[in-house]
Design a protein around this motif. Structure first.
Motif, PDB file in Angstrom:
ATOM      1  N   GLU A  59      39.823  -5.042  22.978  1.00  0.00           N
ATOM      2  CA  GLU A  59      38.874  -5.889  23.703  1.00  0.00           C
ATOM      3  C   GLU A  59      37.504  -5.219  23.810  1.00  0.00           C
ATOM      4  N   GLN A  60      37.481  -3.935  24.110  1.00  0.00           N
ATOM      5  CA  GLN A  60      36.213  -3.209  24.214  1.00  0.00           C
ATOM      6  C   GLN A  60      35.480  -3.186  22.866  1.00  0.00           C
ATOM      7  N   ILE A  61      36.236  -2.967  21.799  1.00  0.00           N
ATOM      8  CA  ILE A  61      35.642  -2.937  20.456  1.00  0.00           C
ATOM      9  C   ILE A  61      35.094  -4.307  20.091  1.00  0.00           C
ATOM     10  N   ALA A  62      35.861  -5.341  20.351  1.00  0.00           N
ATOM     11  CA  ALA A  62      35.428  -6.705  20.043  1.00  0.00           C
ATOM     12  C   ALA A  62      34.124  -7.030  20.764  1.00  0.00           C
ATOM     13  N   THR A  63      34.030  -6.648  22.020  1.00  0.00           N
ATOM     14  CA  THR A  63      32.817  -6.892  22.802  1.00  0.00           C
ATOM     15  C   THR A  63      31.647  -6.088  22.243  1.00  0.00           C
ATOM     16  N   ALA A  64      31.880  -4.822  21.948  1.00  0.00           N
ATOM     17  CA  ALA A  64      30.812  -3.947  21.459  1.00  0.00           C
ATOM     18  C   ALA A  64      30.272  -4.397  20.109  1.00  0.00           C
ATOM     19  N   LEU A  65      31.149  -4.864  19.223  1.00  0.00           N
ATOM     20  CA  LEU A  65      30.735  -5.243  17.868  1.00  0.00           C
ATOM     21  C   LEU A  65      30.490  -6.741  17.712  1.00  0.00           C
TER      22      LEU A  65
END
Length: 85
Positions: free
Chosen positions: A17-23
């Motif tokens: 989830e954090q990666i999806a938000t960041a990218l």
């Protein structure tokens, strides 16, 4: 982008989830790339110096041109439908 996903997951220990938000990509895309890299037996230390093109070729051989797309032959479908009628 694949390399960023893998780096953030394996090296920075970020959640999908954090990666999806960041990218600004879907969690499904994150899961796909992490899953492909894991299934291929890759590790961050091995791929950290790879280019995006090298990583894409290792994980998605069709995208790199290693396996050309073959146009399906519609005759088999037509023959099957004709035989059923």
């Amino acid at each position: 982008m694949i390399k960023d996903v893998i780096r953030l997951n394996w090296h920075a220990r970020m959640s999908h989830e954090q990666i999806a938000t960041a990218l600004k990509i879907s969690k499904g895309a994150v899961a796909k790339y992490v899953g492909l890299a894991s299934a291929a037996g890759l590790e961050w230390e091995a791929v950290k110096d790879w280019t995006e093109r090298q990583l894409t070729a290792a994980l998605l051989p069709r995208a790199s041109g290693a396996q050309p797309f073959v146009e399906p032959d519609g005759r088999a479908c037509t023959a099957s439908l004709t035989a059923r009628a």
